[in-house]
Design a protein around this motif. Sequence first.
Motif, mmCIF file in Angstrom:
data_model
loop_
_atom_site.group_PDB
_atom_site.id
_atom_site.type_symbol
_atom_site.label_atom_id
_atom_site.label_comp_id
_atom_site.label_asym_id
_atom_site.label_seq_id
_atom_site.Cartn_x
_atom_site.Cartn_y
_atom_site.Cartn_z
ATOM 1 N N ASP A 38 4.725 5.898 2.138
ATOM 2 C CA ASP A 38 3.418 6.503 2.407
ATOM 3 C C ASP A 38 3.534 7.856 3.099
ATOM 4 O OD1 ASP A 38 1.979 4.424 1.261
ATOM 5 O OD2 ASP A 38 1.920 3.277 3.119
ATOM 6 N N ARG A 90 -4.354 4.185 8.294
ATOM 7 C CA ARG A 90 -5.028 4.872 7.187
ATOM 8 C C ARG A 90 -4.434 4.527 5.816
ATOM 9 N NH1 ARG A 90 -4.935 10.497 10.420
ATOM 10 N NH2 ARG A 90 -6.650 10.051 11.818
ATOM 11 N N THR A 91 -3.407 3.719 5.767
ATOM 12 C CA THR A 91 -2.760 3.376 4.501
ATOM 13 C C THR A 91 -3.265 2.022 4.000
ATOM 14 O OG1 THR A 91 -0.894 2.223 5.522
ATOM 15 C CG2 THR A 91 -0.673 4.619 5.203
ATOM 16 N N GLU A 111 0.758 4.939 -3.461
ATOM 17 C CA GLU A 111 1.208 5.339 -2.140
ATOM 18 C C GLU A 111 0.120 6.210 -1.514
ATOM 19 O OE1 GLU A 111 4.792 7.415 -2.919
ATOM 20 O OE2 GLU A 111 5.876 5.629 -3.507
ATOM 21 N N ALA A 112 0.045 6.197 -0.208
ATOM 22 C CA ALA A 112 -0.926 7.048 0.479
ATOM 23 C C ALA A 112 -0.450 8.498 0.432
ATOM 24 C CB ALA A 112 -1.102 6.600 1.924
#
Length: 114
Positions: A38, A90-91, A111-112
């Motif tokens: 991420d 946040r992911t 993926e972030a």
Amino acid sequence: IIDPALYVYRFAAHLGFDDKANAVSLTAVRLVGRMKRDWIVAGRRPAGICAAALLIAARAHGFDRYKHDVTKVLRVCGMTVANRLRDFERTPASALTLEQFDDSDVELEYEADP
């Protein structure tokens, strides 16, 4: 560039996990791997990443550990740990339960972004 996962087992021994130290460490290593995918690790010091991963893993396994516990052992600032925790929050991986995270068949679709 040093891999943050190298620090996990060393510092987990100092956090008093006793017989669950291996399980907590394994979860923390997997968290570091997810943070790499991420893009949270890019441009960050390894100790801060390791501190956040150990704190998340400890709480996931039922240990009452706080930011000040890991900051004393890893010698990082509390704000660093808070920022890494916020980055991870946040992911999409942060929404998984421990069982889902440990299940090797559960893969997130994307993926972030960094």
